[in-house]
Design a protein around this motif. Structure first.
Motif, short mmCIF file in Angstrom:
data_model
loop_
_atom_site.label_atom_id
_atom_site.label_comp_id
_atom_site.label_asym_id
_atom_site.label_seq_id
_atom_site.Cartn_x
_atom_site.Cartn_y
_atom_site.Cartn_z
N HIS A 75 0.83 -1.19 0.00
CA HIS A 75 0.00 0.00 0.00
C HIS A 75 0.87 1.26 0.00
N TRP A 76 1.85 1.26 0.93
CA TRP A 76 2.78 2.39 0.96
C TRP A 76 3.49 2.53 -0.38
N PHE A 83 -15.99 -4.99 -11.83
CA PHE A 83 -16.45 -6.29 -12.35
C PHE A 83 -15.34 -7.31 -12.25
N TYR A 84 -14.14 -6.91 -12.67
CA TYR A 84 -13.00 -7.83 -12.59
C TYR A 84 -12.82 -8.29 -11.15
N TYR A 85 -12.87 -7.34 -10.22
CA TYR A 85 -12.65 -7.70 -8.82
C TYR A 85 -13.71 -8.67 -8.35
N TYR A 86 -14.98 -8.34 -8.69
CA TYR A 86 -16.08 -9.17 -8.19
C TYR A 86 -15.98 -10.59 -8.72
N PHE A 87 -15.65 -10.74 -10.00
CA PHE A 87 -15.68 -12.08 -10.57
C PHE A 87 -14.41 -12.87 -10.33
N PHE A 88 -13.29 -12.19 -10.15
CA PHE A 88 -12.04 -12.94 -10.04
C PHE A 88 -11.40 -12.86 -8.66
N LYS A 89 -11.76 -11.89 -7.87
CA LYS A 89 -11.10 -11.75 -6.58
C LYS A 89 -11.99 -12.14 -5.40
N THR A 90 -13.29 -12.18 -5.61
CA THR A 90 -14.15 -12.63 -4.52
C THR A 90 -14.62 -14.05 -4.85
N LYS A 91 -15.20 -14.68 -3.83
CA LYS A 91 -15.72 -16.03 -4.10
C LYS A 91 -17.23 -15.99 -4.22
N VAL A 94 -15.27 4.94 -15.94
CA VAL A 94 -15.59 3.73 -16.68
C VAL A 94 -14.57 2.64 -16.36
N TYR A 95 -13.30 3.06 -16.30
CA TYR A 95 -12.26 2.06 -15.97
C TYR A 95 -12.48 1.51 -14.56
N VAL A 96 -12.82 2.38 -13.63
CA VAL A 96 -13.05 1.91 -12.26
C VAL A 96 -14.22 0.94 -12.24
N TYR A 97 -15.24 1.26 -13.02
CA TYR A 97 -16.42 0.39 -13.06
C TYR A 97 -16.04 -0.98 -13.62
N MET A 98 -15.25 -0.98 -14.70
CA MET A 98 -14.84 -2.26 -15.27
C MET A 98 -13.99 -3.03 -14.27
N TYR A 99 -13.13 -2.31 -13.53
CA TYR A 99 -12.29 -2.96 -12.54
C TYR A 99 -13.13 -3.61 -11.45
N GLU A 159 -5.67 1.65 -4.65
CA GLU A 159 -6.57 2.09 -3.59
C GLU A 159 -7.96 1.49 -3.81
N MET A 160 -8.37 1.42 -5.07
CA MET A 160 -9.67 0.81 -5.35
C MET A 160 -9.69 -0.64 -4.89
N TYR A 161 -8.56 -1.31 -5.02
CA TYR A 161 -8.49 -2.70 -4.55
C TYR A 161 -8.81 -2.77 -3.06
N PHE A 162 -8.23 -1.87 -2.28
CA PHE A 162 -8.50 -1.88 -0.84
C PHE A 162 -9.94 -1.51 -0.54
N ILE A 163 -10.47 -0.57 -1.30
CA ILE A 163 -11.85 -0.16 -1.06
C ILE A 163 -12.81 -1.29 -1.41
N PHE A 164 -12.57 -1.94 -2.53
CA PHE A 164 -13.44 -3.06 -2.91
C PHE A 164 -13.34 -4.18 -1.88
N THR A 165 -12.13 -4.43 -1.39
CA THR A 165 -11.97 -5.49 -0.41
C THR A 165 -12.78 -5.19 0.84
N SER A 166 -12.76 -3.92 1.27
CA SER A 166 -13.54 -3.63 2.48
C SER A 166 -15.03 -3.62 2.17
N PHE A 167 -15.38 -3.48 0.90
CA PHE A 167 -16.80 -3.48 0.53
C PHE A 167 -17.35 -4.90 0.55
N TRP A 168 -16.61 -5.86 0.00
CA TRP A 168 -17.15 -7.20 -0.15
C TRP A 168 -16.67 -8.18 0.91
N ALA A 169 -15.54 -7.88 1.57
CA ALA A 169 -15.06 -8.80 2.58
C ALA A 169 -15.19 -8.13 3.95
N TYR A 170 -15.03 -8.93 4.98
CA TYR A 170 -15.22 -8.39 6.32
C TYR A 170 -13.98 -7.66 6.79
#
Ligand SMILES: *[C@@H]1O[C@H](CO)[C@@H](O)[C@H](O)[C@H]1NC(C)=O
Length: 525
Positions: free
Chosen positions: A205-206, A517-525, A510-515, A447-458
């Motif tokens: 992150h740093w 989708f990528y995160y949801y389908f490939f990084k979450t279960k 638009v890129y963030v939105y596409m990302y 940063e979006m990766y961290f935000i998405f992680t806190s959105f979908w994971a605990y």
């Protein structure tokens, strides 16, 4: 800010203190699959049974909680401050076939349930399947260990025990016990154990922030260098042409951005939508800035839904910003239907957000999810729109029109628009728009990766300092990118720069939105 902080402190001091044997309420919140934090149902949508204790006043939820699907229901468990409870059965589940099926479904999908004691969240797992997936077991014994410091609750641990096999037509007793322990955790630090510094303050992150900073420095240097050098060259070229007499100049081959000086201040196409978008953008920017600063100061994550409530409040309060920038831009572009512009500007974002929420609401109602927004909350949101946002927006619009609504352009607009010459494919506005978003997206996607992680994971997002830095970086990169895009466009003698400049930065979204989708389908279960 000081008033807020003071009130919060007072609440903390007086409301969350207990006297011995005072009632401590265990609130049941939601159940849902472990792998998707956003999918939640009421705790009692699973056929759990309620404890014997009945009398409790209803919990009054805040606006933010209602919108986020918090559903606090009383567990019926009898808990008193500093009073130990040995293992006690509080109710029995009469397990018939449908109830067993409901539990089996929940266990198969790794359902967790969430409870609250004194605002501290507690998570527990519903049950467990054996390896071959034939037998299912329910955890029936909730062992609560509560840490108290003085007369405050500072720590809660839940251990699930008492595995019972789910056999139809049996009776399953549910039990609990409460143990009180002295704890050294300070009241202000009691949320620290829910944070995950090894994830959020990881070296990556740093490193990514550092990386983005390097990119910003590089980009700013590049932009200023290109612009300085090319502009100086352009000026030199133009002034040489100036010295030639009229005859030569007519024959000379003038080209570049100077050719469009009579057209650049032509109003954009669709000025109404354009100025509404610009106004809304200014408002969103100020909301982000203020909310992030408040979150940095105040630890908003410790209270359920307070982030959302704050954001709604700040959004309503910053409506004049929207009116001011939207209204003045519209007036400068010679727009006449300013009332229509004001309405569109004021309701553009609320309508989009509410429309999406409305759509999600249907899905939530269909699946009986706890996300379904209660009718009263919808009415409250509509009232905020009509009685707070609209009048404030009107004030802003009138100010904007009167204070800076006069066009004061340095040169006149030609009566007849200049034809736009043919140009290379990569100078087309559509291409510039698509490419423009790549760099800003590149500076924020970690940063979006961290935000998405806190959105979908605990995981609770708490590093708002990082978010602030990333916001600053994003702004600088966006400014640089739009300047460069506009320069290229004007140099190709295309004067339609307003929308190109706006959209070349907006394509980041638009890129963030596409990302996502990528995160949801490939990084979450
Ligand atoms: C809860 O668990 C943690 C970690 O095992 C422990 O340090 C803490 O003392 C426990 N708190 C209570 C109240 O038992």
């Amino acid at each position: 800010q000081h008033v807020l902080g003071f009130l919060w402190l007072m609440t903390a001091l007086f409301l969350l203190q207990y006297t011995d044997k005072e009632e401590v309420v265990l609130w049941m919140n939601t159940v849902g699959p472990y792998h998707n934090r956003q999918e939640t149902y009421k705790y009692f949508s699973l056929p759990f049974c309620v404890g014997t204790k009945k009398t409790i006043s209803h919990y009054h939820e805040t606006l933010g909680e209602a919108l986020q699907g918090v559903e606090l229901e009383f567990s019926g468990l009898d808990i008193k401050f500093k009073e130990e409870v040995m293992q006690t059965t509080y109710c029995d589940i009469e397990l018939d076939k449908p109830k067993r099926d409901a539990f089996v479904y929940a266990i198969k999908n790794h359902y967790w349930y969430q409870m609250y004691i004194d605002d501290l969240p507690i998570w527990g797992i519903v049950g467990e399947a054996d390896e071959n997936g034939e037998d299912y077991y329910l955890w029936t014994y909730k062992k609560l260990e509560i840490g108290q410091n003085g007369n405050r609750i500072v720590d809660v641990n839940l251990t699930s025990e008492g595995k019972v096999k789910l056999v139809p037509n049996t009776r399953i007793p549910m039990s609990y016990s409460v143990k009180w322990k002295k704890s050294d955790v300070k009241f202000e630090d009691r949320f620290d154990k829910y944070l995950d510094p090894s994830f959020f303050q990881h070296r990556i992150h740093w490193f990514s922030i550092f990386n983005s900073f390097m990119m910003v420095i590089f980009l700013v240097g590049l932009v200023s260098m290109i612009l300085m050098r090319t502009l100086r060259k352009d000026y030199a070229r133009y002034s040489k042409e100036e010295e030639m007499d009229d005859m030569d100049r007519d024959l000379g081959d003038e080209y570049g951005w100077k050719q469009v000086h009579g057209d650049v201040f032509r109003p954009s196409s669709h000025p109404l939508i354009f100025s509404s978008l610009i106004g809304s953008g200014c408002q969103i920017f100020s909301v982000s800035l203020i909310v992030i600063i408040l979150a940095m100061i105040e630890d908003l994550y410790t209270e359920r839904g307070s982030m959302l409530s704050t954001a709604i409040f700040v959004y309503a309060a910053t409506s004049p910003v929207n009116g001011y920038f939207g209204g003045s831009l519209y007036a400068k572009q010679g727009g006449r239907r300013w009332i229509k512009q004001m309405f569109i500007g004021a309701f553009l974002i609320p309508a989009m957000v509410c429309g999406t929420a409305f759509f999600i609401n249907f899905i939530a109602i269909y699946y009986h999810a706890s996300r379904a927004i209660p009718f009263g909350t919808m009415v409250a949101v509509c009232c905020i729109c009509f009685f707070v946002i609209l009048p404030l927006n009107l004030v802003g619009t009138i100010l904007g029109r009167n204070l800076s609504g006069q066009p004061n352009f340095p040169c006149r607009v030609n009566a007849v628009p200049r034809p736009i010459p043919e140009k290379k494919w990569f100078m087309e506005p559509a291409v510039i728009v698509c490419l423009g978003g790549i760099l800003p997206f590149g500076s924020i996607f970690i940063e979006m990766y961290f935000i998405f992680t806190s959105f979908w994971a605990y995981k609770i997002y708490y590093v708002y300092g990082f978010m602030m830095l990333v916001l600053v970086i994003l702004c600088i990169v966006t400014v640089c990118v739009t300047i460069v895009c506009t320069y290229f466009l004007l140099n190709a003698e295309d004067y339609r720069w307003q929308w190109t400049s706006f959209l070349s930065a907006a394509s980041t979204a638009v890129y963030v939105y596409m990302y996502s989708f990528y995160y949801y389908f490939f990084k979450t279960k």
